[in-house]
Write a protein that holds these residues in place. Structure first.
Motif, PDB file in Angstrom:
ATOM      1  N   THR A  76     -43.047 -69.375 -46.917  1.00 24.49           N
ATOM      2  CA  THR A  76     -43.617 -69.073 -45.601  1.00 24.49           C
ATOM      3  C   THR A  76     -43.222 -67.675 -45.112  1.00 24.49           C
ATOM      4  OG1 THR A  76     -41.737 -70.210 -44.563  1.00 24.49           O
ATOM      5  CG2 THR A  76     -43.746 -71.480 -44.901  1.00 24.49           C
ATOM      6  N   SER A  77     -42.817 -66.811 -46.026  1.00 23.75           N
ATOM      7  CA  SER A  77     -42.438 -65.446 -45.653  1.00 23.75           C
ATOM      8  C   SER A  77     -43.661 -64.627 -45.237  1.00 23.75           C
ATOM      9  CB  SER A  77     -41.748 -64.758 -46.831  1.00 23.75           C
ATOM     10  OG  SER A  77     -41.551 -63.382 -46.584  1.00 23.75           O
ATOM     11  N   GLU A  78     -43.430 -63.664 -44.372  1.00 23.69           N
ATOM     12  CA  GLU A  78     -44.482 -62.718 -43.996  1.00 23.69           C
ATOM     13  C   GLU A  78     -44.711 -61.685 -45.090  1.00 23.69           C
ATOM     14  OE1 GLU A  78     -46.338 -62.648 -41.198  1.00 23.69           O
ATOM     15  OE2 GLU A  78     -45.428 -64.448 -40.349  1.00 23.69           O
ATOM     16  N   ASP A  79     -43.756 -61.574 -45.997  1.00 23.80           N
ATOM     17  CA  ASP A  79     -43.818 -60.577 -47.074  1.00 23.80           C
ATOM     18  C   ASP A  79     -44.599 -61.143 -48.258  1.00 23.80           C
ATOM     19  OD1 ASP A  79     -43.113 -59.071 -49.471  1.00 23.80           O
ATOM     20  OD2 ASP A  79     -41.558 -58.117 -48.276  1.00 23.80           O
TER      21      ASP A  79
ATOM     22  N   ALA B  47     -50.355 -64.478 -43.861  1.00 23.04           N
ATOM     23  CA  ALA B  47     -49.146 -65.114 -44.396  1.00 23.04           C
ATOM     24  C   ALA B  47     -49.308 -66.629 -44.460  1.00 23.04           C
ATOM     25  CB  ALA B  47     -47.937 -64.739 -43.537  1.00 23.04           C
ATOM     26  N   GLN B  48     -49.925 -67.208 -43.440  1.00 21.84           N
ATOM     27  CA  GLN B  48     -50.131 -68.655 -43.452  1.00 21.84           C
ATOM     28  C   GLN B  48     -51.098 -69.050 -44.568  1.00 21.84           C
ATOM     29  OE1 GLN B  48     -52.148 -70.561 -40.111  1.00 21.84           O
ATOM     30  NE2 GLN B  48     -50.641 -72.223 -40.142  1.00 21.84           N
TER      31      GLN B  48
ATOM     32  N   SER C 120     -52.613 -66.518 -39.844  1.00 17.59           N
ATOM     33  CA  SER C 120     -52.466 -65.154 -40.345  1.00 17.59           C
ATOM     34  C   SER C 120     -52.658 -65.164 -41.851  1.00 17.59           C
ATOM     35  CB  SER C 120     -51.069 -64.610 -40.016  1.00 17.59           C
ATOM     36  OG  SER C 120     -50.076 -65.391 -40.667  1.00 17.59           O
TER      37      SER C 120
ATOM     38  N   MET D 193     -46.409 -71.852 -38.375  1.00 18.39           N
ATOM     39  CA  MET D 193     -46.791 -70.437 -38.473  1.00 18.39           C
ATOM     40  C   MET D 193     -48.040 -70.176 -37.640  1.00 18.39           C
ATOM     41  SD  MET D 193     -46.339 -69.888 -42.599  1.00 18.39           S
ATOM     42  CE  MET D 193     -46.574 -68.096 -42.584  1.00 18.39           C
TER      43      MET D 193
END
Length: 245
Positions: free
Chosen positions: A122-125, A162-163, A160, A157
């Motif tokens: 679940t990281s944004e990276d 990322a999700q 986005s 989350m």
């Protein structure tokens, strides 16, 4: 036999070869070269294992871990986990922001490192998610508790990219836990993004339809489907003709 025995006894050539192999830029090349050295009698099985661990330790220290190192470490499994050369690196790798370092140690059997990699789903990276995905191909989510933890974190989350990446990673795990699937189906109803709905549908359509019920799933998809800006897709196909899939 005599010729191979002479090669195995040639210490000068052995040392030159091993020096060259240790300097290989690509870890997969180094692993193959060390395997060849073992086949020639220049390394025992234990010595080949030591060379492998030394290569991993060096790349961990230099933060040069990528998918190749993860594939190699997971293929070797827990064989190297207790090697002395790795022990000083455990704490540093777990404290590091580098998910790749944790993934290598997770492949070798560290439960703390595994937890770090699973959280990276679940990281944004995007790079961290790619590392987590590469690791989970070798060592999938182990039980319902892990699946529920990941699906719950995804649900928290905001919509986005990322999700979407997290959902696509979870889809590769072939989720079968009923509680997780119900939570994911609820997320579909609440989603306000076509991309997020498509990623969620990728999980639900791959799941065992006996858990949610194929007809019920089709109704959920059809009732809460956001209009696609680029025409029909797999969600429409499943919702309109569930019996054909």
């Amino acid at each position: 036999v005599a010729a191979f025995a002479a090669i195995a006894a040639d210490q000068a050539t052995r040392e030159r070869y091993l020096t060259f192999a240790r300097d290989a830029d690509e870890p997969s090349v180094q692993v193959r070269m060390m395997a060849f050295a073992r086949s020639m009698g220049w390394l025992t099985a234990a010595q080949e294992q030591t060379e492998f661990v030394r290569m991993l330790a060096d790349r961990l220290q230099r933060n040069l871990v990528g998918r190749d190192e993860i594939d190699l470490a997971c293929a070797r499994g827990g064989e190297a986990s207790q090697e002395p050369a790795l022990q000083p690196l455990l704490g540093g790798a777990l404290a590091s922001a580098k998910v790749g370092n944790a993934a290598v140690l997770a492949c070798l059997g560290s439960p703390q490192a595994r937890a770090r990699v699973v959280r990276a789903v679940t990281s944004e990276d995007a790079g961290d998610v790619a590392i987590a995905r590469a690791y989970l191909r070798h060592q999938p989510l182990a039980d319902a508790a892990e699946v529920r933890a990941v699906s719950g974190a995804i649900g928290r989350m905001s919509a986005s990219d990322a999700q979407v990446r997290a959902l696509e990673t979870l889809a590769q795990q072939r989720v079968s836990d009923p509680e997780s699937l119900r939570e994911i189906a609820r997320m579909f109803q609440l989603a306000r993004s076509v991309a997020v709905q498509r990623a969620i549908a990728g999980i639900l359509i791959r799941a065992d339809h006996r858990v949610l019920g194929q007809a019920e799933l089709a109704r959920t998809l059809k009732q809460h489907r956001l209009k696609s800006p680029d025409g029909e897709d797999v969600i429409n196909t499943f919702a309109d003709k569930p019996a054909t899939l």
